[in-house]
Design a protein around this motif. Structure first.
Motif, PDB file in Angstrom:
ATOM      1  N   THR A  49      18.239 -28.375 -25.860  1.00 17.74           N
ATOM      2  CA  THR A  49      19.574 -28.932 -25.615  1.00 17.74           C
ATOM      3  C   THR A  49      19.747 -29.501 -24.209  1.00 17.74           C
ATOM      4  O   THR A  49      20.591 -30.365 -23.992  1.00 17.74           O
ATOM      5  N   HIS A  50      18.980 -29.014 -23.227  1.00 15.22           N
ATOM      6  CA  HIS A  50      19.131 -29.482 -21.847  1.00 15.22           C
ATOM      7  C   HIS A  50      17.773 -29.566 -21.180  1.00 15.22           C
ATOM      8  O   HIS A  50      16.801 -28.960 -21.641  1.00 15.22           O
ATOM      9  N   VAL A  51      17.751 -30.329 -20.095  1.00 10.92           N
ATOM     10  CA  VAL A  51      16.525 -30.446 -19.295  1.00 10.92           C
ATOM     11  C   VAL A  51      16.900 -30.246 -17.828  1.00 10.92           C
ATOM     12  O   VAL A  51      17.860 -30.863 -17.340  1.00 10.92           O
ATOM     13  N   LEU A  52      16.146 -29.383 -17.133  1.00  4.43           N
ATOM     14  CA  LEU A  52      16.346 -29.177 -15.701  1.00  4.43           C
ATOM     15  C   LEU A  52      15.342 -30.034 -14.943  1.00  4.43           C
ATOM     16  O   LEU A  52      14.137 -29.931 -15.142  1.00  4.43           O
ATOM     17  N   LEU A  53      15.866 -30.928 -14.078  1.00  2.00           N
ATOM     18  CA  LEU A  53      15.023 -31.832 -13.292  1.00  2.00           C
ATOM     19  C   LEU A  53      15.247 -31.591 -11.813  1.00  2.00           C
ATOM     20  O   LEU A  53      16.320 -31.127 -11.395  1.00  2.00           O
ATOM     21  N   SER A  54      14.252 -31.970 -11.011  1.00  2.00           N
ATOM     22  CA  SER A  54      14.479 -32.010  -9.566  1.00  2.00           C
ATOM     23  C   SER A  54      15.391 -33.189  -9.253  1.00  2.00           C
ATOM     24  O   SER A  54      15.515 -34.132 -10.039  1.00  2.00           O
ATOM     25  N   ILE A  55      16.023 -33.144  -8.099  1.00  2.00           N
ATOM     26  CA  ILE A  55      16.947 -34.220  -7.738  1.00  2.00           C
ATOM     27  C   ILE A  55      16.212 -35.549  -7.596  1.00  2.00           C
ATOM     28  O   ILE A  55      16.733 -36.608  -7.972  1.00  2.00           O
ATOM     29  N   ASP A  56      14.959 -35.516  -7.129  1.00  2.00           N
ATOM     30  CA  ASP A  56      14.194 -36.754  -6.993  1.00  2.00           C
ATOM     31  C   ASP A  56      13.873 -37.348  -8.368  1.00  2.00           C
ATOM     32  O   ASP A  56      13.975 -38.571  -8.568  1.00  2.00           O
ATOM     33  N   ALA A  57      13.480 -36.449  -9.317  1.00  2.00           N
ATOM     34  CA  ALA A  57      13.185 -36.938 -10.664  1.00  2.00           C
ATOM     35  C   ALA A  57      14.431 -37.517 -11.321  1.00  2.00           C
ATOM     36  O   ALA A  57      14.378 -38.533 -12.019  1.00  2.00           O
TER      37      ALA A  57
END
Length: 300
Positions: A43-51
């Protein structure tokens, strides 16, 4: 711990574990995205701020993402196409409809969205359109049909229905001109054929200079000349001199004017006889302008 490292290298975590292990997962997200599931569905994806910024700005090192960048979306397609386009979801609710579809169904822009097809367009209830759409939604096989328009009298449309995993797309456009030209019975052609078959009427085709291009058997017999010998002759040259100027002026009046005339005159035959005739002439007007005239003749 409800964290899985898949063989593909993707990190997947349940929503419950996500809250407990956020500190660890936050560090993992700096390397690769972390996929969060709820009841086994991602349902969700955690990304780095740069990505995230790269994704937002359209930059990606992923070749699949890079290849997809700039491709037209479904909204682009239905906006560009000259055909009417309606997209239904799995419940038969209209989720997309382009401006052409609204115009062809006489609906206000946006009025079709969010309703079932037959609620948005009551005229389709019980129609062949509904039958073919239901067939495609149930069988998941495309359907194609040409049928009378429900929205415009004496008009025809071509309907194409395409299924996808969760949606059904209707494409339709007007084919009235094609049907009238090539498929329906042509009473004018049948009338001409019947008149020629009577043996009492002949037909000549003239070019824009008033020269004979075609002559049927009746005219060839009347004049005593074959079609090959008649081709290229200016028709007023077949008229006796005393009647020639009046006939030429009358014929010239229709070329370029898209009008018709009736006339009485005489023709000189190959044997020198003078044969009184009467008839009519109409300009032959096509897409690119005048193409000459058609003359019908009978003995006076």
């Amino acid at each position: 711990m409800n964290i899985r490292q898949l063989s593909s290298g993707r990190t997947v975590v349940t929503a419950a574990a996500f809250t407990r292990q956020f500190g660890h997962l936050r560090q993992s997200a700096n390397v690769d995205p972390v996929f969060v599931t709820h009841h086994s569905r991602e349902t969700h994806v955690l990304l780095s701020i740069d990505a995230y910024r790269d994704l937002k700005n359209g930059r990606s090192d992923d070749p699949d993402v890079a290849d997809a960048r700039g491709l037209p979306t479904a909204d682009d397609f239905i906006r560009w196409t000259h055909q009417g386009c309606i997209i239904l979801d799995a419940d038969g609710i209209i989720v997309r409809a382009n401006q052409v579809a609204h115009a062809m169904t006489s609906a206000q822009d946006g009025a079709l969205i969010g309703k079932s097809m037959c609620d948005a367009l009551p005229a389709l209830k019980g129609s062949l359109v509904e039958t073919y759409v239901n067939r495609t939604m149930n069988s998941r096989e495309p359907s194609f049909i040409d049928l009378p328009s429900t929205f415009r009298p004496s008009a025809w449309v071509r309907l194409e229905v395409y299924p996808s995993a969760d949606h059904t797309t209707l494409m339709f456009h007007d084919i009235t001109d094609d049907v009238n030209a090539n498929r329906l019975a042509n009473p004018d052609a049948a009338t001409r054929a019947a008149l020629v078959a009577s043996g009492q009427i002949g037909m000549l085709k003239l070019n824009v200079r008033g020269q004979i291009e075609r002559a049927d058997d009746w005219c060839q017999t009347l004049l005593g000349l074959s079609e090959d010998r008649l081709k290229g002759i200016e028709i007023h040259d077949l008229v006796p001199r005393t009647l020639r100027v009046a006939f030429k002026e009358k014929l010239d009046s229709i070329l370029g004017a898209r009008e018709t005339i009736a006339f009485e005159t005489s023709f000189l035959t190959n044997t020198g006889d003078i044969v009184p005739v009467c008839g009519g002439a109409a300009e032959l007007y096509g897409t690119y302008g005048s193409e000459g005239a058609i003359i019908v003749l009978t003995r006076a």
